[in-house]
Write a protein that holds these residues in place. Structure first.
Motif, mmCIF file in Angstrom:
data_model
loop_
_atom_site.group_PDB
_atom_site.id
_atom_site.type_symbol
_atom_site.label_atom_id
_atom_site.label_comp_id
_atom_site.label_asym_id
_atom_site.label_seq_id
_atom_site.Cartn_x
_atom_site.Cartn_y
_atom_site.Cartn_z
ATOM 1 N N PHE A 93 0.808 -1.228 -0.135
ATOM 2 C CA PHE A 93 0.065 -0.123 -0.035
ATOM 3 C C PHE A 93 0.691 1.354 0.142
ATOM 4 O O PHE A 93 2.043 1.353 0.686
ATOM 5 C CB PHE A 93 -0.983 -0.082 1.354
ATOM 6 N N TYR A 146 -1.207 8.044 1.203
ATOM 7 C CA TYR A 146 -0.776 9.346 0.923
ATOM 8 C C TYR A 146 -1.397 10.368 1.702
ATOM 9 O O TYR A 146 -2.593 10.268 1.716
ATOM 10 C CB TYR A 146 -0.861 9.354 -0.865
ATOM 11 N N LEU A 155 -3.000 9.270 -11.056
ATOM 12 C CA LEU A 155 -2.381 7.853 -10.967
ATOM 13 C C LEU A 155 -2.438 6.791 -12.077
ATOM 14 O O LEU A 155 -3.474 6.851 -12.672
ATOM 15 C CB LEU A 155 -3.123 7.310 -9.685
ATOM 16 N N MET A 182 -0.512 0.589 -11.206
ATOM 17 C CA MET A 182 -1.008 -0.297 -10.108
ATOM 18 C C MET A 182 -1.949 -1.648 -10.267
ATOM 19 O O MET A 182 -1.476 -2.452 -9.475
ATOM 20 C CB MET A 182 -1.863 0.777 -9.702
ATOM 21 N N VAL A 211 -0.494 -2.929 -6.464
ATOM 22 C CA VAL A 211 0.052 -1.629 -5.674
ATOM 23 C C VAL A 211 -1.348 -0.835 -5.432
ATOM 24 O O VAL A 211 -1.906 -0.211 -6.333
ATOM 25 C CB VAL A 211 1.126 -0.752 -6.245
ATOM 26 N N ASN A 212 -1.578 -0.798 -4.138
ATOM 27 C CA ASN A 212 -2.835 -0.293 -3.827
ATOM 28 C C ASN A 212 -2.511 1.242 -3.287
ATOM 29 O O ASN A 212 -1.492 1.484 -2.688
ATOM 30 C CB ASN A 212 -3.609 -0.902 -2.654
ATOM 31 N N VAL A 213 -3.554 2.332 -3.564
ATOM 32 C CA VAL A 213 -3.452 3.633 -2.884
ATOM 33 C C VAL A 213 -4.412 4.107 -2.050
ATOM 34 O O VAL A 213 -5.556 3.950 -2.542
ATOM 35 C CB VAL A 213 -3.321 4.602 -4.333
ATOM 36 N N ALA A 214 -3.967 4.392 -0.848
ATOM 37 C CA ALA A 214 -5.115 4.805 0.123
ATOM 38 C C ALA A 214 -4.730 6.207 0.911
ATOM 39 O O ALA A 214 -3.413 6.370 1.219
ATOM 40 C CB ALA A 214 -5.360 3.454 1.086
ATOM 41 N N GLY A 215 -5.605 6.957 1.217
ATOM 42 C CA GLY A 215 -5.378 8.072 2.114
ATOM 43 C C GLY A 215 -6.095 9.283 1.692
ATOM 44 O O GLY A 215 -7.147 9.209 0.996
#
Lengths: 349, 349
Positions: A267, A270, A280, A285, A290-294
């Motif tokens: 992860f 961000y 992105l 991804m 690949v994960n994107v969190a935030g």
């Protein structure tokens, strides 16, 4: 009272403004004990985000309640309080999910509210706090003066670093890379240590920041950037990227650094405000999981938990403040931060 | 033997090709019992992804082991086996994190491996299986023939729907929206039910698929798309988006639908192959804390767990197959899927 306004690029002024007063029964008025300048204040300061007209600025402060409206229940005059960087009611459907920054009645310091009332900024002597029950958190009793800097970080940077770590799923045994050595990045190191990360790699090429990163729990420092930085991270981690990479800057370069430093299935957490950054890369991804969190950190939600740790001395995020100035030197505080002469400046009215 | 090749846009041919044989001691040769056509096979079929030269195709199959190389330990001649849609060793640093689709020795059905050996596609009579120990999963004993369709979904669509749900954090009590009513989307409904979701909204405007979605556990159907679809979802969920939205298509429209249907702080779990789609809107994600997780599904990792549930009858994902054809009608199977005359066609050699 005196308060800070931004007029335009690199034009910060402390001016006399009307004293705040209770406008709504859910308001409180707080006398500021300490405030500070945020990395995100630099976007308008540098002109990356234009300032259409002069307005109040500053969204981090702690202080003492002076007065409360008739409907305020959780804070009283005399209480020492911490204000998160957004205003929220704490009761709406979204706040109940913990995302106070998307509160159905969210407001922002230094803006104008939905009733047309101006909202004070944090870099001033007093602040009218809307939705005081939802927004403010009082300390139990008066805190030791030495704790004020750490309490002030709970307004934003410590909660934001924590949000990066939580979003990226940092847990006991994780290996973590932190991209960004500003106050948020350094707090993300501390948050990772607090959550039990085993390996914490801070990406920094700045000796003073490296030192704070090590003090906060970084096990390794990587000074290289770009492909060399990715290679250095992978070498430290046995050939693959990290479980969790905390992106605490908000530029294209920092997000690329983060995405490329994450192992398949890992992860990116961000919290760097995307400064007009690019979108992105979904294909990349997708291929690597690949994960994107935030996102914009709901620090109000984390405040009670982190406050407990500050009060018992388990964490001391106040170490990010390496410069203290009186409020009348607020313009110098911005300049010092802009020129990276300070990690983060604290302001005393 | 006979096997399927793609020659170009809407040009699928069944041809005589050399019988496969053991090339490496880690190979197995499997006699195919059933295979099928995947939504992602339609990208080259439709010319969205050009076919440079004719090659084998098909990446989902179950069958019986004919022969194994000298180093194969976990499967033996006579075993009924399920092949996931990628080839992986199961032992590398990335497989140990469960992301078998990023295996350091990953190979793809229908391509050429790193030794220059062609790899069979699944839509044929026999398949040489590289890295057989890492790749194949054998059933305990010979399965009932009626279970074959459900076992075949574990090659891809059921594991992929499950990955969407797992990536989005679906758990007991979640409310879920599924975007996409193809076989993967329908399996995502089933996976969500299996994981304990309380509310499962399937977005579909196709009566037959709605029926399967309801059978799999959808509690609600939304036929609208775009802003109307988002409004319909929010109305069902008390005014805000879903905790988890499973994006099972891969277009710009479907990802927008997913992002806009997620509540602040929620997750989009995406498994739709991004078909040259656009990048992800980071500013929007940042503001709302809508997280995006997923990618090419490591179905090999999920196979043992899902296999157990198929064998005991707890799930019957084979219901996605609504057309069965002999292999020599493979071209018709593609056409039927392309024209949405079938949800998913099963092929028997």
């Amino acid at each position: 009272m005196r308060a800070t306004l931004i007029y335009g690029t690199r034009d910060i002024r402390l001016e006399e403004v009307p004293d705040p007063a209770i406008h709504f029964p859910t308001d409180a008025v707080v006398k500021v004990v300490a405030s500070c300048v945020c990395g995100s204040d630099l976007w308008p300061y540098r002109g990356v985000r234009p300032t259409a007209e002069p307005h109040r600025i500053g969204h981090e402060f702690v202080g003492v309640v002076e007065e409360v409206g008739s409907e305020v229940r959780t804070v009283s005059p005399g209480d020492f309080v911490i204000a998160p960087f957004t205003i929220s009611d704490g009761t709406c459907r979204i706040c109940r999910h913990g995302i106070t920054t998307s509160c159905e009645r969210v407001e922002w310091w230094g803006s104008t509210d939905r009733h047309g009332q101006p909202i004070d900024g944090g870099q001033g002597e007093y602040v009218r706090v809307p939705l005081a029950d939802g927004t403010l958190v009082a300390t139990p009793g008066q805190p030791e003066p030495a704790l004020v800097p750490s309490l002030l970080t709970l307004s934003d940077v410590m909660g934001t670093g924590h949000h990066a770590a939580v979003s990226a799923g940092v847990t006991a045994g994780s290996n973590v890379v932190v991209v960004g050595d500003g106050a948020v990045g350094l707090c993300a190191v501390l948050a990772s240590r607090r959550l039990g990360a085993e390996r914490i790699i801070a990406m920094s090429r700045h000796a003073k920041r490296q030192e704070v990163a090590r003090y906060f729990g970084a096990t390794d420092i990587v000074a290289e950037r770009g492909d060399e930085g990715v290679a250095a991270v992978k070498e430290l981690l046995g050939g693959i990227g990290a479980d969790a990479v905390l992106e605490c800057v908000g530029t294209k370069e920092s997000m690329d650094q983060a995405l490329n430093s994450t192992r398949p299935g890992g992860f990116v957490g961000y919290v760097g405000v995307p400064a007009g950054g690019p979108e992105l890369p979904i294909q990349k991804m997708f291929r690597s999981n690949v994960n994107v969190a935030g996102g914009v950190a709901p620090v109000r939600t984390y405040l009670p938990e982190l406050l407990g740790d500050v009060l018992k001395g388990a964490i001391d995020p106040g170490r990010v403040f390496d410069l203290e100035l009186p409020l009348d030197q607020v313009a110098e505080a911005y300049a010092a931060m802009d020129e990276r002469r300070t990690i983060k400046p604290l302001l005393r009215p």
